[in-house]
Scaffold this motif. Structure first.
Motif, PDB file in Angstrom:
ATOM      1  N   ALA A  10     -15.554  -1.508 -15.596  1.00 31.24           N
ATOM      2  CA  ALA A  10     -17.512  -1.540 -15.129  1.00 31.24           C
ATOM      3  C   ALA A  10     -18.253  -3.115 -15.970  1.00 31.24           C
ATOM      4  O   ALA A  10     -19.139  -3.631 -14.742  1.00 31.24           O
ATOM      5  N   ALA A  11     -17.297  -3.208 -17.453  1.00 28.84           N
ATOM      6  CA  ALA A  11     -17.518  -5.045 -17.768  1.00 28.84           C
ATOM      7  C   ALA A  11     -17.218  -5.859 -16.505  1.00 28.84           C
ATOM      8  O   ALA A  11     -17.931  -6.662 -16.428  1.00 28.84           O
ATOM      9  N   GLY A  14     -19.506  -5.858 -13.505  1.00 26.35           N
ATOM     10  CA  GLY A  14     -20.897  -6.560 -14.193  1.00 26.35           C
ATOM     11  C   GLY A  14     -20.841  -7.352 -14.424  1.00 26.35           C
ATOM     12  O   GLY A  14     -21.736  -8.548 -13.978  1.00 26.35           O
ATOM     13  N   GLY A  17     -21.813  -9.228 -10.239  1.00 27.63           N
ATOM     14  CA  GLY A  17     -22.144  -9.172 -10.074  1.00 27.63           C
ATOM     15  C   GLY A  17     -23.643 -10.263 -10.309  1.00 27.63           C
ATOM     16  O   GLY A  17     -24.469  -9.798  -9.961  1.00 27.63           O
ATOM     17  N   CYS A  18     -23.514 -11.510 -11.446  1.00 24.18           N
ATOM     18  CA  CYS A  18     -24.159 -12.181 -11.656  1.00 24.18           C
ATOM     19  C   CYS A  18     -24.828 -12.762 -10.326  1.00 24.18           C
ATOM     20  O   CYS A  18     -25.779 -13.852 -10.639  1.00 24.18           O
ATOM     21  N   TYR A  21     -27.537 -10.996  -9.918  1.00 28.20           N
ATOM     22  CA  TYR A  21     -28.746 -11.072 -10.654  1.00 28.20           C
ATOM     23  C   TYR A  21     -29.309 -12.149 -11.577  1.00 28.20           C
ATOM     24  O   TYR A  21     -30.194 -12.219 -12.426  1.00 28.20           O
ATOM     25  N   CYS A  45     -33.345  -4.987  -8.576  1.00 28.36           N
ATOM     26  CA  CYS A  45     -31.666  -6.138  -8.997  1.00 28.36           C
ATOM     27  C   CYS A  45     -31.709  -5.278 -10.216  1.00 28.36           C
ATOM     28  O   CYS A  45     -30.525  -4.647 -11.134  1.00 28.36           O
ATOM     29  N   TRP A  49     -28.782  -3.284 -12.618  1.00 23.73           N
ATOM     30  CA  TRP A  49     -26.650  -4.374 -13.112  1.00 23.73           C
ATOM     31  C   TRP A  49     -27.212  -3.289 -14.616  1.00 23.73           C
ATOM     32  O   TRP A  49     -26.480  -3.973 -15.333  1.00 23.73           O
ATOM     33  N   THR A  51     -28.943  -1.215 -16.058  1.00 27.28           N
ATOM     34  CA  THR A  51     -28.038   0.385 -15.788  1.00 27.28           C
ATOM     35  C   THR A  51     -26.630   0.582 -16.404  1.00 27.28           C
ATOM     36  O   THR A  51     -26.209   0.845 -17.520  1.00 27.28           O
ATOM     37  N   LEU A  52     -25.606  -0.608 -15.339  1.00 26.52           N
ATOM     38  CA  LEU A  52     -24.557  -0.386 -16.050  1.00 26.52           C
ATOM     39  C   LEU A  52     -24.068  -1.581 -17.269  1.00 26.52           C
ATOM     40  O   LEU A  52     -22.908  -0.620 -18.187  1.00 26.52           O
ATOM     41  N   ALA A  53     -25.374  -2.558 -17.255  1.00 27.69           N
ATOM     42  CA  ALA A  53     -24.664  -2.950 -19.164  1.00 27.69           C
ATOM     43  C   ALA A  53     -24.819  -1.406 -19.236  1.00 27.69           C
ATOM     44  O   ALA A  53     -24.025  -1.435 -20.787  1.00 27.69           O
ATOM     45  N   VAL A  56     -22.189   0.664 -20.227  1.00 33.12           N
ATOM     46  CA  VAL A  56     -20.707  -0.306 -20.578  1.00 33.12           C
ATOM     47  C   VAL A  56     -20.710   0.099 -21.999  1.00 33.12           C
ATOM     48  O   VAL A  56     -19.839   0.774 -22.972  1.00 33.12           O
TER      49      VAL A  56
END
Length: 144
Positions: A10-11, A14, A17-18, A21, A45, A49, A51-53, A56
């Motif tokens: 997931a990291a 993430g 995904g830069c 974001y 957006c 992202w 939320t993903l962090a 993690v």
């Protein structure tokens, strides 16, 4: 699957995904220079992202699965509602621009193009391939 491996995957996603974001962050920092629809979409957006962090970090901290799932669900709901609001604002902006163009006697403002059938076909074929490959992958994992 160990939580640490899941958190690492997931990291990595993430970090990749830069491309989404970082521009969203610059849109938010621009403030009133950007239209409200764009700022709301950027906030959606960043919420997704972020939320993903958070998930993690929870996975790395060995938090219970329910906690990580709840954070993911709340973040997804918040990001989705913000994205819907941004779409409504964008539609309102287009409608106002069309009214202004009509009052000025200019040609109507064209809506941006939408993905055609080709994109839909590629997307559906990808889903079909993933669905077809899942039993094979599960079988390989169970036999390993």
């Amino acid at each position: 699957m160990p939580r640490t491996l899941l958190a690492l995957g997931a990291a990595v996603i993430g970090a990749a995904g830069c491309v989404w974001y970082l521009p969203a962050l610059s849109d938010l920092r621009a403030g009133d220079d950007r239209p409200p629809a764009l700022r709301t979409a950027a906030l959606a957006c960043l919420t997704g992202w972020g939320t993903l962090a958070a998930v993690v970090l929870l996975l790395l901290a060995q938090a219970p699965w329910r906690v990580a799932g709840a954070v993911a669900a709340v973040g997804a709901a918040a990001a989705s509602s913000l994205a819907v609001r941004a779409g409504l604002l964008r539609r309102r902006d287009r409608r106002e621009a069309g009214q202004w163009a009509e009052q000025l006697g200019a040609p109507p403002v064209a809506a941006p193009g939408r993905p055609g059938r080709t994109a839909l076909a590629w997307g559906l074929s990808g889903v079909a391939l993933a669905a077809a490959g899942t039993p094979f992958l599960v079988r390989q994992l169970l036999l390993a």
